[in-house]
Scaffold this active site. Structure first.
Site, mmCIF file in Angstrom:
data_model
loop_
_atom_site.group_PDB
_atom_site.id
_atom_site.type_symbol
_atom_site.label_atom_id
_atom_site.label_comp_id
_atom_site.label_asym_id
_atom_site.label_seq_id
_atom_site.Cartn_x
_atom_site.Cartn_y
_atom_site.Cartn_z
ATOM 1 N N HIS A 77 1.043 -1.380 -0.003
ATOM 2 C CA HIS A 77 0.244 0.449 0.013
ATOM 3 C C HIS A 77 0.752 0.974 0.353
ATOM 4 C CE1 HIS A 77 -3.811 -1.689 1.154
ATOM 5 N NE2 HIS A 77 -2.968 -2.952 1.142
ATOM 6 N N TYR A 206 -8.499 5.796 8.310
ATOM 7 C CA TYR A 206 -8.818 6.059 9.176
ATOM 8 C C TYR A 206 -9.743 7.676 9.390
ATOM 9 C CZ TYR A 206 -4.540 3.204 10.450
ATOM 10 O OH TYR A 206 -3.776 1.873 10.331
ATOM 11 N N PRO A 298 -4.177 0.518 18.886
ATOM 12 C CA PRO A 298 -4.073 0.012 17.296
ATOM 13 C C PRO A 298 -3.166 1.429 16.322
ATOM 14 C CG PRO A 298 -5.977 -0.631 17.941
ATOM 15 C CD PRO A 298 -4.949 -0.109 19.440
ATOM 16 N N LYS A 302 1.437 0.042 15.061
ATOM 17 C CA LYS A 302 3.549 -0.675 15.633
ATOM 18 C C LYS A 302 3.109 -1.671 16.476
ATOM 19 C CE LYS A 302 4.327 2.988 12.795
ATOM 20 N NZ LYS A 302 4.257 2.472 11.430
ATOM 21 N N TYR A 390 4.654 6.079 9.667
ATOM 22 C CA TYR A 390 3.564 5.225 9.517
ATOM 23 C C TYR A 390 4.521 4.006 8.962
ATOM 24 C CZ TYR A 390 -0.867 2.825 8.512
ATOM 25 O OH TYR A 390 -2.136 1.999 8.221
HETATM 26 C C1 PHB Z 1 -6.248 -4.342 10.784
HETATM 27 O O1 PHB Z 1 -6.519 -4.975 9.886
HETATM 28 O O2 PHB Z 1 -6.393 -5.456 11.835
HETATM 29 C C2 PHB Z 1 -5.935 -2.907 11.555
HETATM 30 C C3 PHB Z 1 -4.843 -1.978 10.310
HETATM 31 C C4 PHB Z 1 -4.243 -1.088 10.922
HETATM 32 C C5 PHB Z 1 -4.812 -0.375 12.491
HETATM 33 C C6 PHB Z 1 -5.425 -1.485 13.308
HETATM 34 C C7 PHB Z 1 -5.328 -2.588 12.928
HETATM 35 O O3 PHB Z 1 -3.958 0.769 12.984
#
Ligand code: PHB
Ligand code: APR
Length: 395
Positions: A77, A206, A298, A302, A390
């Site tokens: 990505h 997000y 989460p 990280k 990131y």
């Molecule tokens: C997930 O795909 O479970 C996931 C992806 C990004 C995050 C947290 C969880 O920041």
């Protein structure tokens, strides 16, 4: 008294990603390990966790010779979307970092690959090891005992690696006079749903919203992972699939919400959010790595990546010790690992702060949050800062 005695170079407590990766890398360098895991293999492989891999982790997996399926099935990505109260911004990770990207590949799949690699090399992973205890960590030959099938076994070793997660036993072995815990517990959780539906977008989204945070993620082209921020007191039974989809839709920008394909959930769970760091990360013959030493919320994905940088430093330190009789890496391990841990803690805290609704938040806090997003949207420098964190800071 133990019924059985085993010997190895490094006894590894915990058969999650940290323990398995360390064991695999050490084995490839001729260093013997035994991994002790409290749960069954099926249980470990049923846990669903974030799946966004930094390129440093991918390189380490290549070095560990477990990256083949990841390269085949993982998705690279080059961007991520940040939405806030209906507005949105695509952060072009690749352009802002001179070509760095993240790879989306489920942590469960990664753990499976590690188990298969350990099997192929006849690596010793002992499951359902009860009552694991660490002894004489301040001597040159510590040992670990555990119970299994009515027998007690002692493993004599040179070092113990505590890779047993946040609820493990290893961290508690650091003497009270030297251990310093740092913690922030957030007043909300994440409700996550896995569904066999096509993801709403090709990249992760997000989203911050007055109703709370939401995240659109994915595992593959027919497997989606979504989250919404929820009160900690909520139970899964409070959340029917319909309620979840309605809530998710209400927090996403309209065009995204309109494209959402819903279906029955195949997994649903609520996880609390916490920031935690244990200093130091080593004591005498004990070295902590991964969730045993630190937890991040989460937001930013990280957790696994930080476990990987710990293992990167720790495995190289063990190799220096066994190949060149050089203890420098082991002595510097805690300080080196913590320097990177704190940067990822800061980033995860910052992203959490930017996108969640805090129950105690004042009108002032709301304006600051809005201006944080406005600044991010208008500033190339702010986007570079997000992108470089990131995709992962260098090891
Ligand atoms: C997930 O795909 O479970 C996931 C992806 C990004 C995050 C947290 C969880 O920041
Ligand atoms: N004895 C033996 N094993 C134990 C004990 C114990 N007393 N306590 C815990 N364990 C095992 C757990 O069952 C688990 O399988 O240790 C393992 C730790 O694995 P994880 O919790 O996955 O932690 P880690 O390997 O450090 O993985 C990195 O970062 O944010 C997270 O989601 C991310 O799971 C990922 C983690």
């Amino acid at each position: 008294m133990a019924d059985k005695r085993l010997t190895t170079s490094v006894a590894i407590i915990g058969g999650g990603p940290s323990g398995l990766l360390l064991s695999q890398l050490l084995h490839l360098n001729g260093i013997e390990t035994i991994v002790l895991e409290r749960r069954s293999r099926d249980y470990v492989l049923s846990r669903i966790r974030a799946g966004v891999l930094e390129s440093g982790l991918v390189a380490l997996l290549e070095e560990a010779r477990v990256a083949e399926r990841l390269h085949r099935e993982g998705e690279k990505h080059g961007g991520v979307e940040i939405a806030y109260r209906g507005e949105s911004l695509r952060v072009a990770l690749d352009e802002l970092t001179e070509g760095d990207v993240v790879t989306v590949y489920g942590q469960t799949e990664l753990t499976r690959d590690l188990y298969e690699a350990r099997d192929a090399m006849d690596g010793v992973v002992i499951h359902e090891a009860d009552n694991v205890q660490l002894h004489e960590l301040d001597a040159t030959s510590p040992f670990v005992t555990f119970d299994r099938g009515g027998e007690t076994t002692a493993i004599h070793c040179d070092f113990v690696a505590g890779c047993d997660g946040f609820h493990g036993v290893s961290r508690s072995m650091l003497p009270a006079e030297i251990i310093r815990p740092f913690e922030r517990v957030y007043p909300f959780g994440w409700l996550g749903v896995l569904s066999e539906t096509p993801p709403v977008a090709d990249e992760l989204i997000y989203a911050g919203h007055d109703r709370g945070f939401a995240l659109c993620s994915l595992r593959s082209r027919m497997l989606s992972r979504y989250y919404v921020q929820c009160p900690l007191e909520d139970n899964i039974s409070d959340w029917s699939d319909d309620r979840f989809w309605d809530e998710l839709r209400s927090r996403l920008p309209t065009d995204v919400a309109n494209g959402l394909v819903t279906g029955p959930s195949i997994e649903k769970s609520i996880a609390p959010l916490r920031s935690f760091v244990c200093e130091p990360m080593s004591w005498k013959r004990l070295f902590l790595a991964g969730d045993a030493a630190h937890i991040v919320p989460p937001t930013g994905a990280k957790g696994l990546n930080l476990a990987a940088s710990d293992i990167h430093y720790l495995f190289r330190a063990f190799v220096d010790f066994y190949k060149d009789d050089d203890e420098g890496g082991l002595q510097a391990y805690s300080e080196k690992a913590l320097a990177r841990v704190w940067k990822a803690e800061r980033f995860s805290w910052w992203m959490t702060q930017l996108l969640h609704q805090f129950p105690e938040s004042s009108a002032f806090d709301q304006r600051i949050q809005q201006s944080e997003f406005d600044y991010l949207k208008s500033s190339h420098a702010a986007q570079v800062a997000l992108a470089e964190n990131y995709v992962g800071l260098p090891y």
